[in-house]
Design a protein around this motif. Structure first.
Motif, short mmCIF file in Angstrom:
data_model
loop_
_atom_site.label_atom_id
_atom_site.label_comp_id
_atom_site.label_asym_id
_atom_site.label_seq_id
_atom_site.Cartn_x
_atom_site.Cartn_y
_atom_site.Cartn_z
N THR A 1 0.92 -1.35 0.01
CA THR A 1 -0.16 0.08 0.03
C THR A 1 0.61 1.56 -0.15
O THR A 1 0.80 2.23 -0.95
CB THR A 1 -0.90 0.45 1.31
N GLN B 1 -4.33 0.25 -9.30
CA GLN B 1 -4.07 0.07 -7.80
C GLN B 1 -3.47 -0.84 -7.13
O GLN B 1 -3.23 -1.89 -7.51
CB GLN B 1 -5.38 -0.50 -8.27
N CYS C 1 -1.60 -4.89 -6.87
CA CYS C 1 -0.15 -4.05 -6.89
C CYS C 1 -0.06 -3.49 -8.54
O CYS C 1 0.18 -2.46 -8.30
CB CYS C 1 0.44 -3.98 -6.00
N ARG D 1 2.82 1.83 -3.46
CA ARG D 1 1.06 2.30 -4.57
C ARG D 1 1.21 3.83 -4.04
O ARG D 1 1.17 4.56 -5.16
CB ARG D 1 -0.34 0.98 -4.37
#
Length: 124
Positions: A76, A124, A114, A79
């Motif tokens: 996350t 994403q 990812c 990203r």
């Protein structure tokens, strides 16, 4: 922006970049610190320092599993970093970013969240 600078700075060192890339390849199961040290031929004290820098930059997470500490890449955070870097991609015209996004998707060994482009052209 400060976290992006910290993350990029953390990844700008050879051993830390190798550690992060190894953890990305390991996926959500991560890897124990001792295994990382053996795989990359790094002394434990050096590895500990590098993992600390990566954790402070929010690029890796750790969890205790019995007697080991297992590290995982924080996808996350990665990203978000990539999103920050291409936030104003091609003056707001996401279709110009498609070559970048296509290369990211092509570089993934297996499709995952990812590496999946969304409908608006962002990863994403």
């Amino acid at each position: 922006m400060e976290l992006a600078i910290q993350a990029l700075s953390a990844l700008a060192q050879d051993s830390r970049l190798r550690i992060f890339r190894l953890l990305v390849r390991q996926g959500p199961d991560g890897m124990a610190a001792g295994d990382i040290a053996r795989e990359l031929d790094l002394p434990a004290s050096t590895l500990s320092t590098h993992l600390s820098v990566l954790a402070n930059a929010a690029l890796v997470r750790s969890a205790r599993h019995s007697r080991s500490i297992v590290y995982t890449a924080d996808m996350t955070a990665m990203r978000d970093l990539l999103g920050f870097l291409v936030e104003d991609c091609c003056q707001g015209r996401p279709e110009f970013c498609s070559p970048l996004l296509d290369s990211v998707v092509a570089g993934c060994a297996e499709p995952s969240d990812c590496c999946t482009p969304s409908d608006n052209g962002t990863v994403q």
